[in-house]
Design an enzyme around this catalytic site. Structure first.
Site, PDB file in Angstrom:
ATOM      1  N   GLY A  41      99.379  25.266  43.634  1.00  0.00           N
ATOM      2  CA  GLY A  41      98.315  24.970  44.569  1.00  0.00           C
ATOM      3  C   GLY A  41      98.824  24.480  45.909  1.00  0.00           C
ATOM      4  CB  SER A  42      97.575  24.974  49.361  1.00  0.00           C
ATOM      5  OG  SER A  42      97.866  26.347  49.370  1.00  0.00           O
ATOM      6  N   GLY A  43      98.395  22.077  49.348  1.00  0.00           N
ATOM      7  CA  GLY A  43      98.026  20.673  49.497  1.00  0.00           C
ATOM      8  C   GLY A  43      99.086  19.697  49.071  1.00  0.00           C
ATOM      9  CG  HIS A  44     100.470  19.356  45.734  1.00  0.00           C
ATOM     10  ND1 HIS A  44      99.864  18.125  45.605  1.00  0.00           N
ATOM     11  CD2 HIS A  44      99.789  20.194  44.897  1.00  0.00           C
ATOM     12  CE1 HIS A  44      98.879  18.217  44.728  1.00  0.00           C
ATOM     13  NE2 HIS A  44      98.803  19.452  44.292  1.00  0.00           N
ATOM     14  CG  HIS A  78      96.062  17.791  41.201  1.00  0.00           C
ATOM     15  ND1 HIS A  78      96.908  18.141  40.172  1.00  0.00           N
ATOM     16  CD2 HIS A  78      96.249  18.724  42.165  1.00  0.00           C
ATOM     17  CE1 HIS A  78      97.562  19.237  40.493  1.00  0.00           C
ATOM     18  NE2 HIS A  78      97.192  19.603  41.690  1.00  0.00           N
ATOM     19  CG  ASP A 109      99.966  26.126  38.696  1.00  0.00           C
ATOM     20  OD1 ASP A 109      99.636  26.919  39.589  1.00  0.00           O
ATOM     21  OD2 ASP A 109      99.954  24.887  38.852  1.00  0.00           O
TER      22      ASP A 109
END
Length: 336
Positions: A52-55, A217, A108
């Site tokens: 996921g994006s955002g990390h 998250h 994932d």
């Protein structure tokens, strides 16, 4: 909204565009996906990662010489779709097989496994190493259920180094799997991040408290406590990490002090100082100590600690020269 973004639904795409605006001489987009690949590819095992994006920098910037050949991201905190993953893998595969390296999250796992099936149907050889380093996520008896956090740095770098050395797929897989097995991490936070567009924190935490063992998250940790000093926090985290994966007196370890997005460099340096002091007093030799933002969670205030046992036979993979856009203070090599 306190983020410098445009439309929330465009954050993942525009993050990739921004990365290529800076590093487009080394990398290029894979059309129709949120994936990028190295421009200059060698005849070797293809290493592919994502999540996921955002990390950021994980996984988008875990690409380059000695790291991945392609990275496929999803939307913010969401897994990439299997067709995009398969497309990214085929864009860098050179007939020597594909190694997937990614964090052990359900979305994932599902989508990378589906991508591996699609690739296998077309005759590609695929092996997988999942990063599951978070000791707070599940007890030792359910270690396979643990999520991956910043320890993915050591796994990704080992996989990239083994592939760059020209080793066959099964050996590259074995090296990465051994490093994953040797790596343990734990996180702590005193403030949450927010997902772009929601305006809501990923978890609620009373003022003056911290969450020990929370996930990337905002998943709940092992306990909440009143705010502690840096030294006391590090001591508790190292105690839990080393109890889960003991390292014999005199052995070497590689250590990562990772900021989660809003933690100052001064704080991280204070934490690193205590980690070195404690580990040395326990009779361990610090092989390498890395510090910085390696896996973040938007503007979460906190940090994670990673300890990776570093036996002599694996050190060449930890130490191999590498280049990635987020690295500082390490050996670099030209080209990507």
């Amino acid at each position: 909204m306190r983020k410098f973004i445009n439309k929330p639904q465009d954050v993942a795409r525009e993050t990739v565009e921004g990365f290529l605006a800076v590093h487009g001489d080394r990398f290029e987009a894979i059309p129709g996906t949120l994936a990028v690949r190295r421009r200059r590819l060698r005849d070797k095992v293809a290493v592919v990662s994502g999540g996921g994006s955002g990390h950021e920098p994980v996984w988008l910037e875990y690409i380059g010489t000695g790291f991945a050949d392609a990275v496929c991201q999803g939307d913010v905190f969401a897994a990439p779709d299997p067709h995009s993953i398969a497309q990214a893998a085929k864009a860098v595969e050179r007939g020597r097989g594909i190694l997937f390296v990614y964090g052990n999250y359900s979305g994932d796992r599902l989508n990378f496994d589906l991508a591996a099936e699609l690739l296998a149907e077309e005759g590609h050889r695929v092996r997988t190493v999942r990063v599951a380093d978070d000791v707070a996520a599940a007890p030792p008896g359910r270690a396979r259920d643990r999520r991956g956090i910043a320890g993915g740095y050591f796994v990704a770098k080992a996989a990239g180094a083994a592939a760059e050395a020209g080793l066959p797929l099964d050996v590259v897989h074995d090296v990465a799997a051994r490093v994953a097995d040797a790596t343990r991490s734990m996180g702590v936070a005193s403030g949450a991040g927010t997902v772009p567009g929601t305006g809501e924190p990923t978890f609620d935490l009373p003022e003056g408290h911290l969450e020990i063992g929370m996930g990337m998250h905002g998943e709940a940790g092992v306990r909440r406590a009143a705010m502690m000093t840096a030294d006391d926090t590090v001591d508790e985290m190292l105690e839990r990490i080393l109890a889960d994966r003991p390292v014999p007196d005199g052995d070497s370890v590689s250590v990562l002090v990772n900021g989660l997005g809003a933690t100052t460099r001064a704080e991280l340096l204070i934490i690193a100082r205590r980690a070195r002091h404690r580990l040395t007093r326990l009779g361990l030799t610090i092989h390498t100590l890395h510090l910085g933002n390696y896996a973040t969670s938007q503007e979460m205030h906190g940090f994670s600690l990673t300890v990776s046992a570093t036996p002599r036979e694996l050190r060449e993979y930890y130490d191999a020269p590498a280049w990635a856009s987020f690295l500082t203070g390490t050996k670099e090599v030209s080209g990507a």
